[in-house]
Every structure is written in structure tokens, then in C-alpha cells.
Design a protein around this motif. Structure first.
Motif, short mmCIF file in Angstrom:
data_model
loop_
_atom_site.label_atom_id
_atom_site.label_comp_id
_atom_site.label_asym_id
_atom_site.label_seq_id
_atom_site.Cartn_x
_atom_site.Cartn_y
_atom_site.Cartn_z
N ASN A 147 79.43 -19.60 6.36
CA ASN A 147 78.48 -19.28 5.28
C ASN A 147 77.84 -20.55 4.74
O ASN A 147 78.44 -21.63 4.77
CB ASN A 147 79.16 -18.50 4.14
CG ASN A 147 80.30 -19.28 3.52
OD1 ASN A 147 80.06 -20.22 2.75
ND2 ASN A 147 81.54 -18.92 3.84
N THR A 148 76.62 -20.39 4.25
CA THR A 148 75.85 -21.55 3.79
C THR A 148 76.39 -22.15 2.50
O THR A 148 76.22 -23.35 2.27
CB THR A 148 74.37 -21.16 3.59
OG1 THR A 148 74.31 -20.07 2.64
CG2 THR A 148 73.74 -20.74 4.90
N SER A 149 77.03 -21.36 1.67
CA SER A 149 77.53 -21.89 0.40
C SER A 149 78.59 -22.97 0.63
O SER A 149 78.65 -23.97 -0.10
CB SER A 149 78.10 -20.76 -0.47
OG SER A 149 79.19 -20.13 0.17
N GLN A 152 76.80 -26.03 1.72
CA GLN A 152 76.10 -26.60 0.56
C GLN A 152 77.08 -27.38 -0.31
O GLN A 152 76.73 -28.44 -0.85
CB GLN A 152 75.45 -25.47 -0.26
CG GLN A 152 74.39 -25.95 -1.24
CD GLN A 152 73.15 -26.46 -0.54
OE1 GLN A 152 72.50 -25.74 0.21
NE2 GLN A 152 72.81 -27.72 -0.79
N ASP A 153 78.29 -26.88 -0.44
CA ASP A 153 79.31 -27.59 -1.22
C ASP A 153 79.64 -28.94 -0.59
O ASP A 153 79.84 -29.94 -1.29
CB ASP A 153 80.59 -26.75 -1.31
CG ASP A 153 80.43 -25.55 -2.24
OD1 ASP A 153 79.48 -25.55 -3.04
OD2 ASP A 153 81.26 -24.62 -2.15
N HIS A 206 66.34 -24.28 2.48
CA HIS A 206 67.22 -24.97 1.54
C HIS A 206 66.70 -26.36 1.20
O HIS A 206 67.27 -27.03 0.35
CB HIS A 206 68.63 -25.09 2.13
CG HIS A 206 69.43 -23.82 2.01
ND1 HIS A 206 69.14 -22.69 2.72
CD2 HIS A 206 70.51 -23.53 1.21
CE1 HIS A 206 70.01 -21.74 2.40
NE2 HIS A 206 70.84 -22.22 1.49
#
Length: 207
Positions: A147-149, A152-153, A206
Motif C-alpha cells: 500500500n502507498t501509505s 509514504q511513511d 503523489h
């Protein structure tokens, strides 16, 4: 002023070799005698922009300085003067290269180290195996991320670590520890690789 804001100063100590007129900004010809300012080509990336050597800077300020300098030295201003036109082209290439150096955290750090008369050859640096293992683990996590989250973290974490590492480069130079500063530069280079891998996992929306 923000802590990472670039400090703009009159750092030019350049005089025209023909008339000794003081030059206070990047330009192609002397204001006083119109002679080509060949000494410009000897300036380092920080000097080109008239800024204090630093590992951190404000990108918007750097871009403004770059665009201002471009207006002053663009070869089209000297299109009717073949010799000056050729020199202006060379100075423009130097400006573009300096902008690229200061825009990249790694290259900016190495330029900062060199500006303090220390060896800036990253090939002479070594990285702690434990740190390297940590970075390799991060790359593995990115490869398997679903997942992208999560990615991103990791990008946020890398951004924070980059700022800390850049500050450590400056601290090591201040305390006369050039070897340590090169080790930090090596760390920065790996961080940027992990950052690049992470960005590839995210949709273009993003950015």
C-alpha cells in the motif's frame, strides 16, 4: 528566518583582471571596461550564487538567484559579439552545473566539504555495516510494500533523516572531522537511493 534558509551575502571578492573593478554579482563582462570576466570560471558553486557555503538551503531562494543570474549572462544578450557570446555560453554552463550541484543534497554536501579545503571524494568514505543493513532492510520493505501509505511513511522518515544527516555534515566540518563528514555523505547517497526506490512505488499523482 527559517533554519534551512540560504544566507544571501556579498561573497564575491572578484576583481576585473583588466581594470580591477570590483564585481559583486555573476556577469559576463565588466561593468567598467566591458572585458570578459574570465575569473568567474574559477568560482565554486556557492560563490557563483554569492551565498555562504551551507549543507542546507531554501530551494525557492536558490531558484530565484538562478533565474536572476540567467538574465544577466544569457548568451542571447551578446549575440552580436562572437567572442563574448562564446564566453557567455561557457558561463551559462557553469551556472547550470552549479545550480544542479546545490539542488542535490549529496552534491551540495560534497561541495560544502570541498569549500572548506577538505577531500570530497566519497570513494574514500566507509559506511557502518549496521547502518547499511538498516538501509537495505528499508529497500526490501519498499519492494514488498502493498500500500502507498506505508511507502509514504518511509519517504517521510527519509526526508527527516536527510535533514539530520546534512546538519551532521556541517557539524563534523565545524569540529574539524572531515572523515566523519565524508561518512555522512556516503550515508546521504544511500538515503537518496532508498528515496528513489520509494518514489517509484508511488503513482505520479503523489508528486
Amino acid at each position: 528566518m527559517k533554519k534551512d534558509a540560504v544566507v544571501v551575502e556579498n561573497l564575491f571578492t572578484l576583481n576585473c583582471t583588466h581594470c580591477r573593478h570590483l564585481i559583486t554579482r555573476i556577469q559576463v563582462v565588466c561593468d567598467a571596461c566591458s572585458s570578459p570576466l574570465v575569473a568567474i570560471k574559477k568560482l565554486n558553486a556557492f560563490e557563483i550564487f554569492g551565498i555562504k557555503p551551507s549543507t542546507t538551503l531554501d530551494p525557492k531562494t536558490l531558484k530565484r538567484l538562478f533565474l536572476d543570474a540567467q538574465k544577466q549572462i544569457h548568451p542571447d544578450r551578446f549575440i552580436r559579439e562572437p567572442k563574448t557570446f562564446t564566453f557567455a555560453t561557457e558561463v551559462t554552463a557553469l551556472l547550470n552545473k552549479s545550480f544542479a550541484v546545490l539542488s542535490c543534497p549529496l552534491q551540495r554536501s560534497l561541495a560544502f566539504i570541498a569549500a572548506h579545503n577538505h577531500c570530497a571524494d566519497i570513494n574514500n568514505a566507509t559506511l557502518d555495516p549496521a547502518i547499511l543493513d538498516h538501509l537495505l532492510e528499508k529497500r526490501a520493505q519498499i519492494d514488498t510494500a502493498e500500500n502507498t501509505s506505508f511507502v509514504q511513511d518511509i519517504l517521510t522518515e527519509i526526508s527527516t533523516e536527510l535533514k539530520k544527516s546534512l546538519a551532521r555534515v556541517a557539524s563534523h566540518i565545524e569540529h574539524q572531522l572531515p572523515k566523519k563528514s565524508l561518512e555522512e555523505a556516503a550515508f546521504i547517497s544511500y538515503l537518496l537511493r532508498v528515496q528513489k526506490d520509494a518514489k517509484k512505488k508511488l503513482p505520479r499523482t503523489h508528486f
